[in-house]
Design a protein around this motif. Structure first.
Motif, PDB file in Angstrom:
ATOM      1  N   TYR A 255       0.819  -1.216   0.000  1.00 37.70           N
ATOM      2  CA  TYR A 255       0.000   0.000   0.000  1.00 37.70           C
ATOM      3  C   TYR A 255       0.855   1.270   0.000  1.00 37.70           C
ATOM      4  O   TYR A 255       0.340   2.372   0.193  1.00 37.70           O
ATOM      5  N   GLY A 256       2.168   1.092  -0.184  1.00 40.02           N
ATOM      6  CA  GLY A 256       3.046   2.250  -0.302  1.00 40.02           C
ATOM      7  C   GLY A 256       3.497   2.851   1.013  1.00 40.02           C
ATOM      8  O   GLY A 256       4.047   3.959   1.032  1.00 40.02           O
ATOM      9  N   HIS A 257       3.310   2.122   2.122  1.00 41.86           N
ATOM     10  CA  HIS A 257       3.735   2.622   3.440  1.00 41.86           C
ATOM     11  C   HIS A 257       4.996   1.862   3.877  1.00 41.86           C
ATOM     12  O   HIS A 257       4.929   0.719   4.305  1.00 41.86           O
ATOM     13  N   HIS A 258       6.151   2.505   3.744  1.00 45.24           N
ATOM     14  CA  HIS A 258       7.433   1.854   4.077  1.00 45.24           C
ATOM     15  C   HIS A 258       7.782   2.158   5.538  1.00 45.24           C
ATOM     16  O   HIS A 258       8.625   3.014   5.830  1.00 45.24           O
ATOM     17  N   VAL A 259       7.102   1.467   6.424  1.00 49.40           N
ATOM     18  CA  VAL A 259       7.250   1.775   7.856  1.00 49.40           C
ATOM     19  C   VAL A 259       8.244   0.849   8.550  1.00 49.40           C
ATOM     20  O   VAL A 259       8.555   1.051   9.724  1.00 49.40           O
ATOM     21  N   PHE A 260       8.730  -0.191   7.855  1.00 48.79           N
ATOM     22  CA  PHE A 260       9.645  -1.145   8.476  1.00 48.79           C
ATOM     23  C   PHE A 260      10.981  -1.161   7.734  1.00 48.79           C
ATOM     24  O   PHE A 260      11.041  -0.963   6.513  1.00 48.79           O
ATOM     25  N   THR A 261      12.052  -1.416   8.483  1.00 46.94           N
ATOM     26  CA  THR A 261      13.362  -1.661   7.864  1.00 46.94           C
ATOM     27  C   THR A 261      13.420  -3.133   7.491  1.00 46.94           C
ATOM     28  O   THR A 261      13.380  -4.012   8.369  1.00 46.94           O
ATOM     29  N   ILE A 262      13.468  -3.414   6.188  1.00 43.15           N
ATOM     30  CA  ILE A 262      13.412  -4.799   5.717  1.00 43.15           C
ATOM     31  C   ILE A 262      14.778  -5.271   5.247  1.00 43.15           C
ATOM     32  O   ILE A 262      15.697  -4.471   5.033  1.00 43.15           O
ATOM     33  N   THR A 263      14.907  -6.589   5.077  1.00 44.18           N
ATOM     34  CA  THR A 263      16.193  -7.186   4.689  1.00 44.18           C
ATOM     35  C   THR A 263      16.654  -6.704   3.327  1.00 44.18           C
ATOM     36  O   THR A 263      17.824  -6.425   3.102  1.00 44.18           O
ATOM     37  N   GLY A 264      15.729  -6.606   2.382  1.00 46.78           N
ATOM     38  CA  GLY A 264      16.071  -6.131   1.049  1.00 46.78           C
ATOM     39  C   GLY A 264      16.507  -7.246   0.124  1.00 46.78           C
ATOM     40  O   GLY A 264      16.365  -8.431   0.423  1.00 46.78           O
ATOM     41  N   LYS A 265      17.078  -6.864  -0.983  1.00 46.12           N
ATOM     42  CA  LYS A 265      17.414  -7.817  -2.043  1.00 46.12           C
ATOM     43  C   LYS A 265      18.499  -8.773  -1.598  1.00 46.12           C
ATOM     44  O   LYS A 265      19.487  -8.384  -0.978  1.00 46.12           O
ATOM     45  N   THR A 266      18.283 -10.045  -1.888  1.00 48.43           N
ATOM     46  CA  THR A 266      19.270 -11.092  -1.577  1.00 48.43           C
ATOM     47  C   THR A 266      19.552 -11.900  -2.829  1.00 48.43           C
ATOM     48  O   THR A 266      18.748 -11.920  -3.764  1.00 48.43           O
ATOM     49  N   SER A 267      20.700 -12.569  -2.840  1.00 52.33           N
ATOM     50  CA  SER A 267      21.056 -13.409  -3.996  1.00 52.33           C
ATOM     51  C   SER A 267      20.163 -14.643  -4.014  1.00 52.33           C
ATOM     52  O   SER A 267      19.982 -15.315  -2.997  1.00 52.33           O
ATOM     53  N   GLN A 268      19.616 -14.954  -5.187  1.00 52.51           N
ATOM     54  CA  GLN A 268      18.723 -16.103  -5.310  1.00 52.51           C
ATOM     55  C   GLN A 268      19.486 -17.304  -5.840  1.00 52.51           C
ATOM     56  O   GLN A 268      20.424 -17.171  -6.624  1.00 52.51           O
ATOM     57  N   GLY A 269      19.067 -18.488  -5.427  1.00 48.78           N
ATOM     58  CA  GLY A 269      19.644 -19.716  -5.947  1.00 48.78           C
ATOM     59  C   GLY A 269      20.717 -20.299  -5.048  1.00 48.78           C
ATOM     60  O   GLY A 269      21.141 -19.695  -4.060  1.00 48.78           O
ATOM     61  N   LEU A 270      21.163 -21.507  -5.437  1.00 49.72           N
ATOM     62  CA  LEU A 270      22.177 -22.212  -4.658  1.00 49.72           C
ATOM     63  C   LEU A 270      23.551 -21.608  -4.915  1.00 49.72           C
ATOM     64  O   LEU A 270      23.823 -21.112  -6.018  1.00 49.72           O
ATOM     65  N   PRO A 271      24.429 -21.657  -3.909  1.00 46.84           N
ATOM     66  CA  PRO A 271      25.781 -21.124  -4.121  1.00 46.84           C
ATOM     67  C   PRO A 271      26.576 -22.015  -5.065  1.00 46.84           C
ATOM     68  O   PRO A 271      26.360 -23.228  -5.141  1.00 46.84           O
ATOM     69  N   ALA A 272      27.483 -21.410  -5.799  1.00 44.25           N
ATOM     70  CA  ALA A 272      28.348 -22.182  -6.701  1.00 44.25           C
ATOM     71  C   ALA A 272      29.331 -23.004  -5.873  1.00 44.25           C
ATOM     72  O   ALA A 272      29.815 -22.546  -4.834  1.00 44.25           O
ATOM     73  N   PHE A 273      29.622 -24.224  -6.336  1.00 42.36           N
ATOM     74  CA  PHE A 273      30.620 -25.057  -5.659  1.00 42.36           C
ATOM     75  C   PHE A 273      31.975 -24.726  -6.267  1.00 42.36           C
ATOM     76  O   PHE A 273      32.295 -25.126  -7.391  1.00 42.36           O
ATOM     77  N   SER A 274      32.786 -23.988  -5.519  1.00 45.07           N
ATOM     78  CA  SER A 274      34.091 -23.551  -6.020  1.00 45.07           C
ATOM     79  C   SER A 274      35.027 -23.340  -4.841  1.00 45.07           C
ATOM     80  O   SER A 274      34.574 -23.091  -3.714  1.00 45.07           O
ATOM     81  N   PRO A 275      36.338 -23.431  -5.071  1.00 44.53           N
ATOM     82  CA  PRO A 275      37.291 -23.227  -3.977  1.00 44.53           C
ATOM     83  C   PRO A 275      37.163 -21.820  -3.413  1.00 44.53           C
ATOM     84  O   PRO A 275      36.834 -20.874  -4.139  1.00 44.53           O
ATOM     85  N   PRO A 276      37.388 -21.662  -2.123  1.00 45.71           N
ATOM     86  CA  PRO A 276      37.314 -20.323  -1.525  1.00 45.71           C
ATOM     87  C   PRO A 276      38.416 -19.430  -2.065  1.00 45.71           C
ATOM     88  O   PRO A 276      39.499 -19.906  -2.431  1.00 45.71           O
ATOM     89  N   PRO A 277      38.167 -18.133  -2.148  1.00 46.98           N
ATOM     90  CA  PRO A 277      39.186 -17.215  -2.692  1.00 46.98           C
ATOM     91  C   PRO A 277      40.385 -17.132  -1.751  1.00 46.98           C
ATOM     92  O   PRO A 277      40.233 -17.102  -0.535  1.00 46.98           O
ATOM     93  N   THR A 278      41.562 -17.097  -2.340  1.00 47.02           N
ATOM     94  CA  THR A 278      42.792 -16.996  -1.536  1.00 47.02           C
ATOM     95  C   THR A 278      43.373 -15.590  -1.571  1.00 47.02           C
ATOM     96  O   THR A 278      44.469 -15.351  -1.066  1.00 47.02           O
ATOM     97  N   SER A 279      42.653 -14.673  -2.186  1.00 44.64           N
ATOM     98  CA  SER A 279      43.052 -13.260  -2.181  1.00 44.64           C
ATOM     99  C   SER A 279      41.784 -12.428  -2.207  1.00 44.64           C
ATOM    100  O   SER A 279      40.688 -12.949  -2.430  1.00 44.64           O
ATOM    101  N   ASP A 280      41.930 -11.152  -1.975  1.00 43.39           N
ATOM    102  CA  ASP A 280      40.763 -10.272  -1.923  1.00 43.39           C
ATOM    103  C   ASP A 280      41.135  -8.944  -2.554  1.00 43.39           C
ATOM    104  O   ASP A 280      42.318  -8.598  -2.676  1.00 43.39           O
ATOM    105  N   THR A 281      40.121  -8.204  -2.950  1.00 41.00           N
ATOM    106  CA  THR A 281      40.329  -6.889  -3.552  1.00 41.00           C
ATOM    107  C   THR A 281      39.521  -5.862  -2.777  1.00 41.00           C
ATOM    108  O   THR A 281      38.314  -6.042  -2.565  1.00 41.00           O
TER     109      THR A 281
END
Length: 576
Positions: A255-281
């Protein structure tokens, strides 16, 4: 090659490859051949019940870890599959917990890639500990340290969710600053979040009390069906409250009343099966190498694996005792380690055993660890099909779930118990409790260090009871190790050798089962001092162990001295 040698090698190979050895590494082989329809029915029921508890808790605990909510679900399903193969407790469920989420946040600061790498490294440490049978190291974390940490963690986690109940933004993560800014920004609280959060808290507490009082003498008499209905609703209270709050938030938003703080957009689907990253950016494009990431983990890389093992094994032992079966602690270490290793390939952060979900599992009547497969299936279905619905979950409802989950961890009664039993135990408790508000891992390290200091102090200052029977009788209350050398020597000198006239001493060693070479050397010097003063030192009720040949030799020397100096010790020794 000699035939006897060949037969010995083949025998060793047969022993290593025997079915009993295989069963010790794969406990599933112990119960799978006996599996039947009744067990399947109860495992499915327990798995469904725990699954409906796991999903909302996993979403909430991801918030505690500072990660997107889907990472809570990524961390919640691998444990069910691995533990079915490797676990030795029918009740334990592995997954994200409040304490591990807090520890993870304190180390990685809400960075998903580093949280996943942390899971891999923790799993490797835990698996190596299991293979090397190093589970005994957990014995050095005392009960006061554990209670100090859990109480502090509960306060930190619980208060950390107050900002979500109030709908506040821009609150620092450091505990002291968090407390200050939460109170300072109360005028900015959102009415919708406050009302919804308080209602969710009230409903959760009411359902929890209904379940607690269901079997008490003061509880109203219900029919069997009504009791089952109340128990089922109360057990699934987290899921019901989150679903109801999400429907309310969706209705207002439509009804257009944003009175609550909601979780918001999340990634959909199963996670990819892959080795964990060994570096970061970083955000500015700087590449952080594996070595720099590990260096940044610091002491957390030691604390998190230990706390994960401690939490899970304590839970497994408690329910094994309650339900009359035994667990293999080292096999439990292996199960947790492999879970964290494999979990890192599906973007999970470190997990351990959950007391709340394990209790639900046990109360529902689970028969085997296979119930975890059903729980994992529910989590996977949620990831595959329900992620869009999680968009409308109000953060206030997740905060209420977390607060109700951690509130029982604040055990104020333990302080009174430690005061009555041994007041010194309050020192490691207080050090751990207070330092954990600064940095969680420092609190644990500080508490363990304080416990170590107390342990060493007790070794260096053993209890010595002195009584006068014409000659001095000194009763030693514990074993003698090298830290006690100077203390024992000081007592003997001040009580016997430095008085006028010098006095003979009988050392009652009835309670002494351990003695080392430094003590033997000091006793030899004391014998010389007694000889110079014309008095004697006698051991009574000495425990001569086969491995302590030096003690045996010393006892012969003592008997020789008794004969030579004709000390008046016969009357005293006759009392022993």
């Amino acid at each position: 090659m000699d035939e006897p040698l060949l037969s010995g090698v083949s025998g060793s190979v047969r022993a290593c490859c025997s079915f009993s050895t295989l069963k010790s590494w794969l406990p599933i082989l112990s119960w799978l051949p006996k599996y039947n329809l009744k067990w399947l029915r109860m495992d499915v029921l327990a798995g469904l019940t725990v699954g409906l508890t796991t999903v909302p808790q996993a979403l909430a605990y991801a918030e505690v870890a500072g990660l997107p909510v889907q990472y809570g679900l990524y961390s919640a399903f691998m444990g069910g599959f691995i533990y079915t193969l490797l676990g030795t407790s029918k009740d334990v469920t592995l997954g994200p917990t409040a304490i591990m989420s807090l520890l993870c946040f304190s180390v990685v600061g809400g960075q998903p890639h580093r949280a996943v790498l942390l899971s891999l490294l923790c799993g490797l440490i835990q698996a190596v500990m299991a293979l090397l049978r190093l589970g005994f190291l957990l014995d050095f974390i005392s009960y006061p340290v554990i209670k100090g940490f859990t109480c502090s963690a509960a306060v930190t986690i619980g208060f950390g969710q107050v900002k979500n109940i109030l709908g506040l933004q821009g609150i620092p993560q450091a505990f002291v600053l968090e407390v200050y800014y939460t109170f300072a920004k109360i005028p900015e609280a959102r009415v919708g979040d406050v009302v919804l959060g308080v209602l969710c808290l009230a409903l959760l507490v009411m359902l929890m009390l209904m379940k607690t009082n269901l079997g008490s003498d003061d509880a109203p008499t219900y029919s069997r069906f009504a009791q089952k209905l109340v128990w089922t609703v109360a057990t699934m209270r987290n899921a019901l409250v989150v679903v109801a709050a999400s429907i309310v938030a969706f209705s207002w938003d439509a009804y257009g009343h944003h009175v609550f703080t909601i979780t918001g957009k999340t990634s959909q689907g199963l996670p990819a099966f892959s080795p964990p990253p060994t570096s970061d950016t970083t955000d500015n494009g700087t590449v952080v190498t594996f070595g720099e990431i590990v260096e940044g983990f610091g002491g957390g890389l030691a604390v998190i694996p230990f706390m994960g093992l401690l939490e899970s094994i304590a839970i497994a032992k408690a329910f094994a005792s309650q339900n009359n079966y035994r667990i293999d602690a080292n096999q439990e270490l292996l199960a947790i380690g492999v879970t964290n290793i494999m979990g890192s390939f599906v973007s999970a952060y470190p997990v351990t055993g959950s007391f709340g979900r394990t209790a639900v599992n046990s109360q529902t009547g689970v028969y085997t660890p296979a119930g975890g497969i059903v729980t994992s299936a529910i989590v996977l279905l949620s990831l595959a099909y329900l992620m869009p619905a999680f968009y409308y979950i109000p953060k206030a409802s997740l905060a209420a779930v977390i607060i109700c989950a951690v509130a029982p961890m604040v055990d104020y009664r333990v302080v009174a118990k430690m005061w009555r039993i041994r007041k010194l135990d309050l020192l490691p408790f207080a050090v751990t409790f207070l330092m954990s508000f600064w940095q969680v891992q420092y609190g644990i390290i500080g508490g363990v260090a304080m416990s170590g200091v107390l342990l060493l102090y007790n070794m260096a200052r053993p209890r010595v009871k002195v009584s006068d029977h014409g000659i001095l009788v000194m009763e030693l209350g514990s074993g003698l190790s090298f830290p006690a050398t100077e203390y024992l020597s000081h007592i003997i000198h001040t009580q016997a050798l430095q008085v006028s006239p010098p006095r003979s001493v009988v050392l009652d060693c009835h309670h002494v089962s351990v003695i080392d070479y430094t003590i033997i050397s000091e006793i030899r010097d004391l014998l010389s001092q007694f000889k110079l003063r014309g008095v004697c030192l006698v051991f009574a009720r000495l425990q001569v162990q086969p491995f302590a040949f030096c003690l045996f030799c010393l006892r012969i020397q003592l008997l020789y001295n008794m004969t030579k100096y004709n000390c008046e010790t016969d009357q005293v020794l006759s009392q022993f």
